[in-house]
Design a protein around this motif. Sequence first.
Motif, PDB file in Angstrom:
ATOM      1  N   ASP A  82      27.910  10.806   6.421  1.00 47.94           N
ATOM      2  CA  ASP A  82      29.195  10.188   6.735  1.00 47.94           C
ATOM      3  C   ASP A  82      29.450  10.266   8.239  1.00 47.94           C
ATOM      4  N   ASN A  83      30.213   9.273   8.751  1.00 47.35           N
ATOM      5  CA  ASN A  83      30.407   9.232  10.196  1.00 47.35           C
ATOM      6  C   ASN A  83      31.851   8.974  10.602  1.00 47.35           C
ATOM      7  N   VAL A  84      32.791   9.120   9.681  1.00 48.68           N
ATOM      8  CA  VAL A  84      34.200   9.022  10.069  1.00 48.68           C
ATOM      9  C   VAL A  84      34.579  10.320  10.777  1.00 48.68           C
ATOM     10  N   PRO A  85      35.653  10.319  11.575  1.00 46.08           N
ATOM     11  CA  PRO A  85      36.010  11.535  12.324  1.00 46.08           C
ATOM     12  C   PRO A  85      36.141  12.787  11.466  1.00 46.08           C
ATOM     13  N   LEU A  86      36.673  12.669  10.232  1.00 46.57           N
ATOM     14  CA  LEU A  86      36.825  13.853   9.374  1.00 46.57           C
ATOM     15  C   LEU A  86      35.480  14.433   8.946  1.00 46.57           C
ATOM     16  N   ALA A  87      34.413  13.656   9.067  1.00 49.57           N
ATOM     17  CA  ALA A  87      33.083  14.123   8.672  1.00 49.57           C
ATOM     18  C   ALA A  87      32.292  14.699   9.840  1.00 49.57           C
ATOM     19  N   ARG A  88      32.860  14.706  11.008  1.00 52.50           N
ATOM     20  CA  ARG A  88      32.184  15.236  12.189  1.00 52.50           C
ATOM     21  C   ARG A  88      32.698  16.628  12.512  1.00 52.50           C
ATOM     22  N   TRP A 263      28.618   9.895  22.916  1.00 53.49           N
ATOM     23  CA  TRP A 263      30.031  10.114  22.625  1.00 53.49           C
ATOM     24  C   TRP A 263      30.475   9.107  21.565  1.00 53.49           C
ATOM     25  N   GLN A 264      31.390   9.546  20.685  1.00 50.23           N
ATOM     26  CA  GLN A 264      31.958   8.617  19.716  1.00 50.23           C
ATOM     27  C   GLN A 264      33.456   8.877  19.584  1.00 50.23           C
ATOM     28  N   ASN A 265      34.206   7.792  19.442  1.00 47.71           N
ATOM     29  CA  ASN A 265      35.662   7.910  19.409  1.00 47.71           C
ATOM     30  C   ASN A 265      36.172   8.578  18.140  1.00 47.71           C
ATOM     31  N   ALA A 266      37.210   9.372  18.330  1.00 51.16           N
ATOM     32  CA  ALA A 266      37.995   9.950  17.244  1.00 51.16           C
ATOM     33  C   ALA A 266      39.435   9.976  17.743  1.00 51.16           C
ATOM     34  N   GLY A 267      40.349   9.299  17.034  1.00 50.01           N
ATOM     35  CA  GLY A 267      41.707   9.174  17.539  1.00 50.01           C
ATOM     36  C   GLY A 267      41.748   8.417  18.850  1.00 50.01           C
ATOM     37  N   SER A 268      40.865   7.416  18.979  1.00 52.69           N
ATOM     38  CA  SER A 268      40.769   6.555  20.171  1.00 52.69           C
ATOM     39  C   SER A 268      40.334   7.299  21.421  1.00 52.69           C
TER      40      SER A 268
END
Length: 372
Positions: A82-88, A263-268
């Motif tokens: 999974d790659n949504v912010p909650l999964a990181r 880098w990957q965005n989380a909460g923009s």
Amino acid sequence: MRKGAPHARSFALIAVVLFLLAACTSPAATPGASTQPQTAAAVPTVEATLAPDAPCRDCWPLNGKPLKLGAVDKRALLVKIDNVPLARPHYGITQADMVFEILVEGLATRLAAVFHSQDPQTIGNIRSARLADRSLTPMVRGALVYSGTSAYEMPLIQGDAANGNYVDLSADYTSGYYRVTFRPGPYNMFTSATAMRQAIAAKGADDPQAVPGWGFFADPDHAPTIGGMIGALPATELTIPYREDSSRVQYKFDEKSRTYARWQNAGSKAVRDVDAANSQPVAAANVVIVQTEIWEVAQIVDAAGSHAHDMRLTGTGAASVFRDGLRQDGTWSRATETDPFVFKNQSGERIVLDPGQTWVHVIPNDWTVTSQ
């Protein structure tokens, strides 16, 4: 005495003549007859010098690292993460030979991490499969590791496995998965490479596999412009325009290590990708962009009403390869689902990859990846 001298000379002359006659009438050597053995001078063996852009030989096929210990003929594990912010942050991601980032419902992304040269003790979190995995898994002669899938796709995966395309290791009917307590569901399913290899063996599918190589440099210390990068433009930063709020990806090239930090965005906001299993940041040797047709699948809809996607992953299309701080635009090609991707520049020269981890991003044809 004077009368006897001529007689002595006559006997001596006769002896000489007889000797010469005996020598002249000796049998001649015949072809094939044994002769005294002769010792030939040993010719030194000179190993050919590889060209600077030659691909590696004794290396792992999916990352080009030197092959020292380990079974190169074992199955690769293609693990859905999974790659949504909650999964990181992800667990075990830095030990993958290559990682594919694929669009899913709502234009979020999911990872397909391929483990072959290394077997992490902890991999997570595990999520469901998507249609693209049916094309990627046979390419690496792999086993598909996932938590489940849609009612539409499940019989397709099971049919692929029955046909021997790859090994199906769904958590719905495979042991070796577990739930952690430090994350909420459904972001808490984990596994290990050891458990998945035991599951492969239990299915009798641990037979040797010839995993196709992707074409990596034999010498990691090479000139940046060789191996298909002539005419490439400098590009030490690049941005992939996934969702701004949760998924946009940036890479920054580090000249000292010759790798790309991710880098990957989380909460923009951009967050550095770091492997929670070993606290190591993601450092890609190559970043590859594959552009193709991507379409919604009417039969697969999530709870929010968003459709899943399918995509064309054989044939040819536009591609961009980021390597050694350069950007080379060209093409990708792949004849069948058991073949690896091949990347070429606009002159038709194959682009050789740097040894190390490769991130492959499959995006729509009309997207633009910016770089500077």
